[in-house]
Design an enzyme around this catalytic site. Sequence first.
Site, PDB file in Angstrom:
ATOM      1  N   CYS A 142       0.915  -1.604   0.014  1.00  0.00           N
ATOM      2  CA  CYS A 142       0.286   0.189  -0.559  1.00  0.00           C
ATOM      3  C   CYS A 142       0.918   0.337  -0.444  1.00  0.00           C
ATOM      4  O   CYS A 142       1.717   1.730   0.831  1.00  0.00           O
ATOM      5  CB  CYS A 142      -0.598  -0.109   0.926  1.00  0.00           C
ATOM      6  SG  CYS A 142      -1.629   1.438   1.304  1.00  0.00           S
TER       7      CYS A 142
ATOM      8  N   CYS B 265      -0.960   7.103   6.245  1.00  0.00           N
ATOM      9  CA  CYS B 265      -2.270   7.322   6.612  1.00  0.00           C
ATOM     10  C   CYS B 265      -1.800   7.135   8.208  1.00  0.00           C
ATOM     11  O   CYS B 265      -3.109   8.181   9.141  1.00  0.00           O
ATOM     12  CB  CYS B 265      -3.336   6.620   5.658  1.00  0.00           C
ATOM     13  SG  CYS B 265      -3.208   5.290   6.694  1.00  0.00           S
TER      14      CYS B 265
ATOM     15  N   CYS C 111      -3.449   1.943   9.057  1.00  0.00           N
ATOM     16  CA  CYS C 111      -2.899  -0.072   9.066  1.00  0.00           C
ATOM     17  C   CYS C 111      -1.985   0.384   9.883  1.00  0.00           C
ATOM     18  O   CYS C 111      -0.660  -0.214   9.379  1.00  0.00           O
ATOM     19  CB  CYS C 111      -3.380  -0.515   8.291  1.00  0.00           C
ATOM     20  SG  CYS C 111      -3.926   0.557   6.875  1.00  0.00           S
TER      21      CYS C 111
ATOM     22  N   CYS D 175      -9.273   1.685  -0.582  1.00  0.00           N
ATOM     23  CA  CYS D 175      -8.469   0.694   0.991  1.00  0.00           C
ATOM     24  C   CYS D 175      -8.251  -1.098   0.961  1.00  0.00           C
ATOM     25  O   CYS D 175      -9.789  -1.120   1.002  1.00  0.00           O
ATOM     26  CB  CYS D 175      -8.510   1.438   1.665  1.00  0.00           C
ATOM     27  SG  CYS D 175      -7.803   1.229   3.698  1.00  0.00           S
TER      28      CYS D 175
ATOM     29  N   TYR E 192     -25.536   3.927  27.357  1.00  0.00           N
ATOM     30  CA  TYR E 192     -24.178   4.381  26.000  1.00  0.00           C
ATOM     31  C   TYR E 192     -25.144   3.575  25.084  1.00  0.00           C
ATOM     32  O   TYR E 192     -24.085   2.488  23.676  1.00  0.00           O
ATOM     33  CB  TYR E 192     -22.390   3.871  26.287  1.00  0.00           C
ATOM     34  CG  TYR E 192     -22.254   4.250  27.739  1.00  0.00           C
ATOM     35  CD1 TYR E 192     -20.754   5.932  27.299  1.00  0.00           C
ATOM     36  CD2 TYR E 192     -21.571   3.674  28.484  1.00  0.00           C
ATOM     37  CE1 TYR E 192     -21.334   6.291  28.784  1.00  0.00           C
ATOM     38  CE2 TYR E 192     -21.162   3.819  29.786  1.00  0.00           C
ATOM     39  CZ  TYR E 192     -20.680   5.958  29.476  1.00  0.00           C
ATOM     40  OH  TYR E 192     -20.503   5.508  30.583  1.00  0.00           O
TER      41      TYR E 192
ATOM     42  N   GLU F 219     -29.030   6.780  26.284  1.00  0.00           N
ATOM     43  CA  GLU F 219     -27.728   7.371  24.545  1.00  0.00           C
ATOM     44  C   GLU F 219     -27.689   9.179  25.100  1.00  0.00           C
ATOM     45  O   GLU F 219     -28.860   9.429  24.997  1.00  0.00           O
ATOM     46  CB  GLU F 219     -28.056   6.823  23.545  1.00  0.00           C
ATOM     47  CG  GLU F 219     -27.386   7.434  22.325  1.00  0.00           C
ATOM     48  CD  GLU F 219     -26.053   7.259  22.637  1.00  0.00           C
ATOM     49  OE1 GLU F 219     -25.439   8.534  22.685  1.00  0.00           O
ATOM     50  OE2 GLU F 219     -25.043   6.798  23.272  1.00  0.00           O
TER      51      GLU F 219
ATOM     52  N   ASP G   7     -21.199   0.155  27.457  1.00  0.00           N
ATOM     53  CA  ASP G   7     -20.008   0.337  26.143  1.00  0.00           C
ATOM     54  C   ASP G   7     -19.353   2.015  25.923  1.00  0.00           C
ATOM     55  O   ASP G   7     -20.359   2.290  24.786  1.00  0.00           O
ATOM     56  CB  ASP G   7     -21.293   0.154  24.897  1.00  0.00           C
ATOM     57  CG  ASP G   7     -20.513  -0.230  23.466  1.00  0.00           C
ATOM     58  OD1 ASP G   7     -18.678  -0.319  23.844  1.00  0.00           O
ATOM     59  OD2 ASP G   7     -20.777  -0.767  22.633  1.00  0.00           O
TER      60      ASP G   7
ATOM     61  N   CYS H 274     -13.272  -0.181  24.026  1.00  0.00           N
ATOM     62  CA  CYS H 274     -12.361  -0.353  23.178  1.00  0.00           C
ATOM     63  C   CYS H 274     -11.176   0.141  22.913  1.00  0.00           C
ATOM     64  O   CYS H 274     -10.204   0.608  22.665  1.00  0.00           O
ATOM     65  CB  CYS H 274     -13.293   0.580  21.380  1.00  0.00           C
ATOM     66  SG  CYS H 274     -13.650   2.454  22.057  1.00  0.00           S
TER      67      CYS H 274
END
Length: 496
Positions: free
Chosen positions: A14, A20, A23, A97, A250, A271, A319, A346
Amino acid sequence: MKDRAGKAEEMHKCPVAKKCGGCRYAGVPYAEQLAKKQKYTEQLLKGFGKVNRMIGMEQPEYYRNKVHAVYDFQKGRGIVSGIYQENSHHVIAVDSCLLENQKADAIIVSIRELAKSFKIKTYNEDTGYGLLRHVLIRVGYATGQIMVVLVLGSPILPSKKNFVNALCKLHPEITTIVLNVNHKKTSMVLGDKEQVLYGKGYIEDVLCGCTFRISPKSFYQVNAVQTEKLYRKAIEYASLTGRETVIDAYCGIGTIGLAAASKTKKVIGVELNQDAVRDAVANAKRNQIKNIDFYQNDAGRFMVQLAQSETCVDVVFMDPPRSGSTEEFMNALLRLQPSKIVYISCNPETLARDLAYLTGAGKGSRPNSGRKGGSGYRVMEITPVDMFPYTECVETCVLLCHQKAKKYVTIDYTPDGSYMDEVNRHASYREVQEYIEGKYGLKVHSAYIAQVKRECGIEMGANYNLSKSEDYEPKQVTPEKREAIIDALRHFRMIE
């Protein structure tokens, strides 16, 4: 289809991978990516319990169903579309991409070419002049529906009807087109005002058996395949029986709460985003789910109100964003004392901080909080999920159970012969019982545990669990309890 090594090599080639920053694992074989993420998660969370094997993807490419492109005018190249270079606002031209939905990438390129044909100028961040700023594409993985959001610096799109017709002619798969106005000098992509140019202004997708309405500003996970696995794991951890009152904190457009609703007595979703709540209410009606209510409020403030009203809550799904939960939220959570908390994170770093606070480990106290953290909860399960292949990001699903005072029946008998396990004895019967009651709410007799251990080939004393009466036939453990016992034996690594 190319094999995994071929895909890794393609990522390695790539031309913008190093610019960028999207990744970090470009060129790294997928199995090695998973190993790196597993090790990282274990380093952060091993103090709370065993980290299960990460759930990976079978086809970890083209998974992003939400694709954003920025448009710019560059000398010698004209109009370009792509992404910002890492830590800058310099636009790197990108036509395709390996992480992004291929149809979305093709539409972004077509809009760039149409902008040239219709003489539409791109927005200049320095001067504030120009029209075309961004394009956001959302794709329904299961439905194939496609939303195109044109983010402009003005509500006036010249030759609007002709532009829309030309784009739909090139891509008849487009379901709806929305014009979003963002005239502010800001790094935020979407503005406040919207105008539907074509279609309904939203798309739908199917996840965990429910149909969801997705608007331009609504939060919806970008990897539908892994999201299904993540949410099913979360619902599995909750061990719902149909009698529980559940909080979906959330909640976004209500994905987790709606997917779990059929297994609960009642679900309450909260939320802050108004558009997401509007979609959540519509999603409940669309799926004919009546035992769920949604509230637009800050999750922490809402939880405090519930605690003050002494609302009885059995399970909380949470979450939060990457920054993790707030002290206000977690203090209210500790006051509510639900029997189970299913935490979807996350960011393993903020997850570790919040788990320390909830379990009373002491490391989760916030600056100037005057508090060393909560207590009463124990981490029972930790499962990482690879939601974002080729990146360093890790999603994690954690089950916490409240360790309330437990009552046990005293067993009045003396076993014959040797009754201690001679091999693979990693947990006592009491520990197995506590695990099962904490996760499943079941009280399990030690004789049943011995019965299942014998079935699994774990060596036992010859006469353990046998009556002195020759014609005695022991009761057989129920399927529900057998499954719980087997899960406990796996948790303590007594069986594979």
